[in-house]
Design a protein around this motif. Sequence first.
Motif, mmCIF file in Angstrom:
data_model
loop_
_atom_site.group_PDB
_atom_site.id
_atom_site.type_symbol
_atom_site.label_atom_id
_atom_site.label_comp_id
_atom_site.label_asym_id
_atom_site.label_seq_id
_atom_site.Cartn_x
_atom_site.Cartn_y
_atom_site.Cartn_z
ATOM 1 N N ALA A 494 0.823 -1.225 0.000
ATOM 2 C CA ALA A 494 0.000 0.000 0.000
ATOM 3 C C ALA A 494 0.848 1.262 0.000
ATOM 4 N N GLY A 495 1.740 1.368 -0.997
ATOM 5 C CA GLY A 495 2.630 2.518 -1.057
ATOM 6 C C GLY A 495 2.111 3.710 -1.828
ATOM 7 N N TYR A 496 1.174 3.489 -2.750
ATOM 8 C CA TYR A 496 0.688 4.597 -3.565
ATOM 9 C C TYR A 496 -0.306 5.453 -2.795
ATOM 10 N N SER A 497 -0.313 6.751 -3.093
ATOM 11 C CA SER A 497 -1.199 7.668 -2.369
ATOM 12 C C SER A 497 -2.669 7.367 -2.637
ATOM 13 N N ARG A 498 -2.986 6.821 -3.802
ATOM 14 C CA ARG A 498 -4.390 6.523 -4.100
ATOM 15 C C ARG A 498 -4.937 5.397 -3.227
ATOM 16 N N TYR A 499 -4.061 4.597 -2.649
ATOM 17 C CA TYR A 499 -4.536 3.573 -1.720
ATOM 18 C C TYR A 499 -5.187 4.217 -0.492
ATOM 19 N N ARG A 500 -4.657 5.354 -0.080
ATOM 20 C CA ARG A 500 -5.236 6.054 1.068
ATOM 21 C C ARG A 500 -6.646 6.534 0.730
ATOM 22 N N THR A 501 -6.825 6.983 -0.523
ATOM 23 C CA THR A 501 -8.157 7.405 -0.963
ATOM 24 C C THR A 501 -9.130 6.234 -0.965
ATOM 25 N N LYS A 502 -8.667 5.071 -1.464
ATOM 26 C CA LYS A 502 -9.512 3.877 -1.475
ATOM 27 C C LYS A 502 -9.859 3.424 -0.059
ATOM 28 N N GLY A 506 -13.581 3.034 1.007
ATOM 29 C CA GLY A 506 -14.033 1.646 1.040
ATOM 30 C C GLY A 506 -13.519 0.820 2.192
ATOM 31 N N GLY A 507 -12.771 1.451 3.109
ATOM 32 C CA GLY A 507 -12.276 0.715 4.255
ATOM 33 C C GLY A 507 -11.234 -0.325 3.885
ATOM 34 N N TRP A 508 -11.027 -1.297 4.796
ATOM 35 C CA TRP A 508 -10.023 -2.329 4.588
ATOM 36 C C TRP A 508 -10.333 -3.186 3.360
ATOM 37 N N LEU A 509 -11.595 -3.494 3.152
ATOM 38 C CA LEU A 509 -11.965 -4.319 1.994
ATOM 39 C C LEU A 509 -11.702 -3.575 0.696
ATOM 40 N N GLY A 510 -12.003 -2.276 0.677
ATOM 41 C CA GLY A 510 -11.724 -1.479 -0.518
ATOM 42 C C GLY A 510 -10.240 -1.383 -0.798
ATOM 43 N N ALA A 563 0.074 -2.492 6.379
ATOM 44 C CA ALA A 563 -0.113 -1.054 6.219
ATOM 45 C C ALA A 563 -1.174 -0.578 7.203
ATOM 46 N N ASP A 564 -0.998 0.627 7.687
ATOM 47 C CA ASP A 564 -1.987 1.261 8.561
ATOM 48 C C ASP A 564 -2.198 2.682 8.058
ATOM 49 N N LEU A 565 -3.186 2.846 7.195
ATOM 50 C CA LEU A 565 -3.373 4.131 6.523
ATOM 51 C C LEU A 565 -4.109 5.151 7.373
ATOM 52 N N GLU A 566 -4.376 4.814 8.628
ATOM 53 C CA GLU A 566 -4.848 5.823 9.572
ATOM 54 C C GLU A 566 -3.683 6.718 10.004
ATOM 55 N N GLN A 567 -2.467 6.206 9.867
ATOM 56 C CA GLN A 567 -1.284 6.977 10.234
ATOM 57 C C GLN A 567 -0.868 7.875 9.079
ATOM 58 N N ALA A 568 -0.002 8.808 9.352
ATOM 59 C CA ALA A 568 0.418 9.797 8.358
ATOM 60 C C ALA A 568 1.257 9.153 7.260
ATOM 61 N N ALA A 569 1.340 9.849 6.111
ATOM 62 C CA ALA A 569 2.195 9.409 5.010
ATOM 63 C C ALA A 569 3.643 9.362 5.485
#
Length: 656
Positions: A494-502, A506-510, A563-569
């Motif tokens: 989950a390195g791309y910034s668009r993953y954070r948008t997804k 859509g949450g974890w499943l998205g 990955a934990d996308l609740e945390q900052a980039a």
Amino acid sequence: MCGIALIVSGVRIDLSSLLPDFASQLTEALKPVEHSKFSVEGLKEALQRRGPDHLGSKKLFLQIKNESFLNVEQVSEMVMSTDTTITSSYDVEQDNGIDGINSVAELNFFGAELQLRGISPVFQPLVDASGNILVYNGEIFGGLHVDNDCNDAEILVRALGKCCSCTYQGRKSACCCVEKEEISVPQLLSTIRGPWGLIYWQDRSKTLWFGRDAFGRRSLLVHWPTLDDPRLMLSSVSPSPDTNENFDSGAEDLVSGINFWEELSCGIYSICFNASETKECLVGEFKKHEWTDPLLSELIKWERSDVEPKGIIPPSVSLPVHKVLNVLRESVIRRTILNTVFQEIKHETRVETFVPIAVLFSGGLDSMILAALLDLCLDPSYDIDLLNVSFDGQSAPDRISSRAGMKELQRIAPSRRWNLVEIDHELSNLISETKHVMSLIYPSNTYMDLNIGIALWLAAGGDGWVEKDNHQRVKYKSEAKILLVGSGADEQCAGYSRYRTKYRSGGWLGLHKEMKLDMQRIWKRNLGRDDRCISDNGKEARFPFLDEDVIKTLLDIPLWEVADLEQAAGKGDKKILREVAQLLGLEAAAFLPKRAIQFGSRIARESNRKNFGSNRAANQASAGSVLKPSVKTSASQRGQRSFRFKLASDKDTGPA
């Protein structure tokens, strides 16, 4: 190995199972090719410019002979067959005056050998005593045993020669050779661990096998027969069409090649050659085969059992991180063991001047991990080249991070000699180079593909500057044949910034769904393009993050540990790799944000200025295709395409 190709002519290949509208083209399949944009010489030239140790070719002619013209020995071998047989002959000119020959088909094999394994010279195409032919572009890191003094292509052709002649996709109950304890070609190829593309002629079954590994780590392009060009063509390179070398006047013919080639989908394919019912021509029966290894099938599906945490996310534990570190180290070891061929060079060359392995280096998280692991795996007497490309001199973000990264590598590995190779260019000066890279990235055709392709091509060339101990910059060209590349790290972690948008929508499943989509199309969007651009310099790209064991290990770890996308980039994205970096002592690199090569090198900015006037104008235009179609056709018009393209000029302001 750095390139393979095949041209098949004089055969009606039934592709109706692949292309539903193909049946109508069979009547025209044997039409002679008069004005094809791609020739035998063009393929040879594209393979030769990669700097192989050897470039070879082999012609195979298939002939239908009536039984009345066969001698006693030939008839006795055909007791279970019909009244016709297909015979093979090699490297001879077609003789239409031979009585009893109803059809002659030609298969032209090409192999360009960049030998990285074995001590004796290897010349492809390889032909064994039974008349089987192999051209192979890849590395075997597992599944088949390859000694350090052996060449994997030679090992593979011997193993393939022992395979049965059935095409029952590994179902032993249906295989007529089960009593001989033989395995099928798909069964054997499913065992290989590592990147590969191959073309194999099995003579006793008159079957052509071809394909690429399950993740597409080696390029293999295909031209399916059409009315315009009824040949079947396979090639790991996308040669420029036979046209005027002038960039402007030849542009329309050049870009029309995008309609000719397409990326071959990952998998194993066969074409079995039989006589037609009228005995007047050869017909090829096309099949796609399933992988027979359950593990490989599991990895392709890319399903993770622990996607969405139940309740509060549990605290991180160190065990998953150590697993990832260990499996990555093993992956790098497999890809950097110096075989006997390198040991011979070491004895002939001063150690300090021989650098066998380089890293495509931005100073970012992925390349820093690869460099640190390479230091652990490679004899300390060897230098390591770190290849960094910039289109904005010392001001490009990747140049700044690469200099900082080398200092950190020198801190954790002070006894290693690191060569930061600074490769500087101005996009406005790369006219002929841009045309060439456009041919390499086909069938990809966007400005993003072109920008990435140019950056990779120049970086792999290794022609730049290094800074000596006295802080003086001197010219330097990396001669390393093996190039470690960090592809696959962003898609799996989950390195791309668009993953954070997804994730937000859509949450974890998205998030998991988007990562799965990217992993299942990485062969089409990234790897074929990257392999062609890098290997064009006579270098071999190796992708440690795409090792089968690495993929399996990461899939077994809960997504919230990856990955934990609740945390900052720079912290939550690629979380597990950041923890790996910390275990390796890479304190600063562990917190660097993701930056793609086209942005970090500043080529995207320069390209936008050149083609759109500014970044803002490019964004408004969506910076689409470098090729602008004037006519659109449907998939059903595949055999009679009439696309015409032109290079998008400075005045083009919209996407294709």
